[in-house]
Design a protein around this motif. Structure first.
Motif, PDB file in Angstrom:
ATOM      1  N   ALA A 221      54.678  63.698  29.117  1.00 48.04           N
ATOM      2  CA  ALA A 221      54.278  62.529  29.696  1.00 48.04           C
ATOM      3  C   ALA A 221      55.389  61.839  30.508  1.00 48.04           C
ATOM      4  O   ALA A 221      56.584  62.009  30.024  1.00 48.04           O
ATOM      5  CB  ALA A 221      53.659  61.190  29.224  1.00 48.04           C
ATOM      6  N   GLU A 222      55.662  60.679  31.540  1.00 52.23           N
ATOM      7  CA  GLU A 222      56.919  60.042  32.124  1.00 52.23           C
ATOM      8  C   GLU A 222      56.681  58.739  30.659  1.00 52.23           C
ATOM      9  O   GLU A 222      58.379  59.404  30.579  1.00 52.23           O
ATOM     10  CB  GLU A 222      56.693  59.570  33.184  1.00 52.23           C
ATOM     11  CG  GLU A 222      57.913  59.230  34.061  1.00 52.23           C
ATOM     12  CD  GLU A 222      59.164  60.349  34.639  1.00 52.23           C
ATOM     13  OE1 GLU A 222      59.865  60.110  34.859  1.00 52.23           O
ATOM     14  OE2 GLU A 222      58.162  61.226  35.031  1.00 52.23           O
ATOM     15  N   ASP A 224      57.626  59.671  27.840  1.00 54.10           N
ATOM     16  CA  ASP A 224      58.045  60.108  27.107  1.00 54.10           C
ATOM     17  C   ASP A 224      59.279  61.231  27.025  1.00 54.10           C
ATOM     18  O   ASP A 224      59.941  61.096  26.315  1.00 54.10           O
ATOM     19  CB  ASP A 224      57.283  61.416  25.526  1.00 54.10           C
ATOM     20  CG  ASP A 224      56.504  60.420  25.065  1.00 54.10           C
ATOM     21  OD1 ASP A 224      56.183  59.652  24.576  1.00 54.10           O
ATOM     22  OD2 ASP A 224      55.147  60.806  24.414  1.00 54.10           O
ATOM     23  N   LYS A 225      59.457  60.974  28.750  1.00 56.52           N
ATOM     24  CA  LYS A 225      60.603  61.674  28.852  1.00 56.52           C
ATOM     25  C   LYS A 225      62.166  62.033  28.204  1.00 56.52           C
ATOM     26  O   LYS A 225      63.147  62.521  27.807  1.00 56.52           O
ATOM     27  CB  LYS A 225      60.941  61.752  30.173  1.00 56.52           C
ATOM     28  CG  LYS A 225      62.322  62.332  31.089  1.00 56.52           C
ATOM     29  CD  LYS A 225      61.936  62.271  32.494  1.00 56.52           C
ATOM     30  CE  LYS A 225      62.874  63.106  32.915  1.00 56.52           C
ATOM     31  NZ  LYS A 225      63.034  62.781  34.832  1.00 56.52           N
ATOM     32  N   CYS A 229      64.204  64.193  26.296  1.00 53.44           N
ATOM     33  CA  CYS A 229      65.173  65.003  26.464  1.00 53.44           C
ATOM     34  C   CYS A 229      66.311  64.723  25.830  1.00 53.44           C
ATOM     35  O   CYS A 229      67.290  65.592  26.627  1.00 53.44           O
ATOM     36  CB  CYS A 229      64.776  64.209  28.281  1.00 53.44           C
ATOM     37  SG  CYS A 229      64.387  64.837  29.753  1.00 53.44           S
ATOM     38  N   TRP A 258      59.597  67.830  27.455  1.00 57.53           N
ATOM     39  CA  TRP A 258      59.792  68.183  28.203  1.00 57.53           C
ATOM     40  C   TRP A 258      61.600  69.017  28.264  1.00 57.53           C
ATOM     41  O   TRP A 258      60.701  69.670  26.804  1.00 57.53           O
ATOM     42  CB  TRP A 258      60.598  66.603  29.268  1.00 57.53           C
ATOM     43  CG  TRP A 258      59.784  65.667  29.635  1.00 57.53           C
ATOM     44  CD1 TRP A 258      58.956  65.331  28.786  1.00 57.53           C
ATOM     45  CD2 TRP A 258      59.828  66.030  30.657  1.00 57.53           C
ATOM     46  NE1 TRP A 258      58.424  64.201  29.324  1.00 57.53           N
ATOM     47  CE2 TRP A 258      59.080  64.385  31.213  1.00 57.53           C
ATOM     48  CE3 TRP A 258      60.269  65.865  31.887  1.00 57.53           C
ATOM     49  CZ2 TRP A 258      58.050  63.862  32.339  1.00 57.53           C
ATOM     50  CZ3 TRP A 258      59.699  65.934  33.101  1.00 57.53           C
ATOM     51  CH2 TRP A 258      58.705  64.586  33.194  1.00 57.53           C
ATOM     52  N   THR A 293      64.498  70.252  32.956  1.00 63.52           N
ATOM     53  CA  THR A 293      63.825  69.293  33.229  1.00 63.52           C
ATOM     54  C   THR A 293      63.991  67.672  33.166  1.00 63.52           C
ATOM     55  O   THR A 293      63.039  66.598  33.015  1.00 63.52           O
ATOM     56  CB  THR A 293      62.494  68.752  33.364  1.00 63.52           C
ATOM     57  OG1 THR A 293      62.473  68.874  31.711  1.00 63.52           O
ATOM     58  CG2 THR A 293      60.850  70.614  33.943  1.00 63.52           C
ATOM     59  N   CYS A 294      65.122  68.158  32.397  1.00 64.63           N
ATOM     60  CA  CYS A 294      65.702  66.123  31.808  1.00 64.63           C
ATOM     61  C   CYS A 294      67.418  66.152  32.939  1.00 64.63           C
ATOM     62  O   CYS A 294      67.442  64.849  32.246  1.00 64.63           O
ATOM     63  CB  CYS A 294      66.312  66.680  30.406  1.00 64.63           C
ATOM     64  SG  CYS A 294      64.441  66.756  30.116  1.00 64.63           S
TER      65      CYS A 294
END
Length: 471
Positions: A221-222, A224-225, A229, A258, A293-294
């Motif tokens: 989820a955004e 938790d990014k 990351c 991520w 993706t980070c």
């Protein structure tokens, strides 16, 4: 009255049949189409079809088709060089049925240009290659494979491939949420853990193995990014194999968040800082099933890693990745002066680890006093591993199958007419033949390398592929 009752009964039966049919459709798994001509996937956000209004004029359709071709893809490949320089398609390495929804969202946009000439037919095929072109092995991959096969040879001019006092293998494992996807009857994570167990248990006395993971914190989820990351942890510090400790380490994480590849590689370099390349053979296995993706730059970090005094041999393993991820992971391997390999399941990952096992066994013999003369100076032992002909053929079959499946869908949904599909099939048959011919040439070439020394083999490869003669 009786007639009215019969009419009412008939109407009720008809309704029941309709409801029954609807119920059957709902029970059928959404991801299991009977064939490539099933209904288009609906948009996940709106539930509506993703088909957009098509341009009407011929010129507009041609421009749309051209826009679907990736930049740099200008002609159909013919030579070996053109095949292996072809950028992997968006869905490379993935069977059609595994991503049919995403594939068909793209196929729905193909314009139907009536009576296409040769140029337009080539444009259609180039657009399909932009989706399905496979990542064919190239000469640099052959050279890197020969280096592994020739590890410890006195002819080796790369000090990374010479035996040192220490032998260290650091596995950097993706634990992001997508590692929970299935691969051969188990999740990718389950397959990776089992392969790591088997590999670590096979290492000889004196060799060290370590395990670092990334993507194991938070969720996808955004919200938790940031948390996901910022984390990459050593689960099993570099040390000799201990079954109980390793099992405990592998039980501490599962697919979660991520994908901070750059961060993990930075930390892996620190893990090996105490083992300088001058006295240690350091091997890193980066296993990932997707792209960074980070926001990090794994290619730049890989370059820094290669230039460090750790001087590791970096093997980048793509686990069931698509074309975009293949391109990035391959760039990471190139920046690290290492090698990239695509695998699909546990068996193929174990086969990749087996190469490090074989090097470790040679290293142990060297440590025990065996001279370099104890190892063959020729490549006859290693060419069994050089299965590039098989790999080339496998990729060719995958590409052919995916394009054929797209033909079925395009014709079945009347996106393209039968006449156009027939002409495209002729192009496909020609390309299939070229792929097979290039495979045969490659296999013959590799067989001729048998019993050559490392130096002779490298010279032969450079001569063969620098000529770039059109076959």
């Amino acid at each position: 009255m009786k007639a009215n009752a019969n009419k009412l009964l008939s109407a009720l039966l008809a309704c029941l049949l309709v409801l029954s049919a609807c119920s059957s459709d709902q029970e059928k798994p959404a991801d299991a189409p009977d064939d490539p001509t099933h209904q288009p996937a609906a948009d996940h956000q709106t539930g509506e079809s993703t088909v957009t209004e098509m341009p009407k004029s011929r010129e507009e359709k041609i421009q749309l088709l051209k826009s679907m071709i990736p930049e740099g893809l200008t002609k159909l490949p013919e030579t070996a060089e053109e095949f292996y320089n072809l950028p992997p398609g968006r869905f490379a390495g993935v069977p059609y049925g595994h991503q049919y929804k995403e594939i068909e969202k793209v196929l729905q946009q193909f314009p139907n240009i009536e009576n296409p000439d040769v140029e337009i037919l080539d444009l259609y095929y180039l657009a399909l290659l932009g989706l399905f072109a496979e990542d064919y092995p190239e000469p640099e991959e052959i050279i890197n494979q020969i280096k592994l096969t020739s590890f410890g040879s006195p002819d080796m001019d790369d000090p990374r491939y010479q035996f040192k006092e220490q032998y260290n293998v650091m596995i950097v494992l993706d634990a992001s949420g997508s590692m929970g996807h299935m691969a051969g009857g188990k999740t990718r994570m389950e397959a990776a853990k089992e392969a790591i167990r088997s590999f670590a248990a096979s290492l000889p006395d004196g060799a060290r193995v370590g395990l670092r993971v990334y993507g194991h914190e938070g969720t996808g989820a955004e919200a938790d990014k940031a948390r996901s990351c910022s984390k990459s942890d050593v689960m099993y510090p570099l040390q000799a194999y201990d079954q109980q400790k390793l099992d405990s380490a592998l039980a501490q994480f599962k697919p979660a968040g991520w994908t901070p590849i750059a961060l993990a590689l930075e930390q892996a370099q620190k893990d090996l800082e105490a083992y300088k390349g001058e006295k240690s053979t350091n091997i890193i296995y980066l296993v990932s099933d997707g792209i960074e993706t980070c926001g990090g730059d794994p290619v730049q970090v890989a370059k820094q890693l290669a230039d460090s005094d750790v001087t590791p041999i970096v093997n980048v393993v793509g686990f069931g990745v698509d074309g975009e991820a293949q391109r990035q992971l391959k760039a990471v391997a190139e920046a690290a002066k290492g090698r990239y390999v695509l695998i699909q399941d546990q068996k193929e990952l174990e086969e990749e680890f087996e190469q490090a096992e074989e090097i470790a066994r040679k290293w142990r013999k060297w440590k025990d006093g065996a001279s370099h003369d104890a190892f063959s100076k020729h490549l006859s032992q290693g060419l069994e591993i050089l299965r590039f002909g098989f790999d080339w053929g496998k990729k060719g079959r995958q590409e052919s199958y995916n394009i054929f499946s797209s033909f079925l869908y395009l014709e079945g949904k009347e996106i393209l007419d039968k006449s156009t599909i027939t002409k495209l099939e002729e192009i496909k048959n020609k390309q299939d033949k070229l792929i097979q011919e290039r495979r045969n040439e490659l296999e013959t070439f590799l067989k001729n390398l048998n019993d050559k020394t490392y130096t002779e083999a490298i010279e032969a490869i450079n001569q063969q592929y620098n000529e770039n003669v059109k076959k």
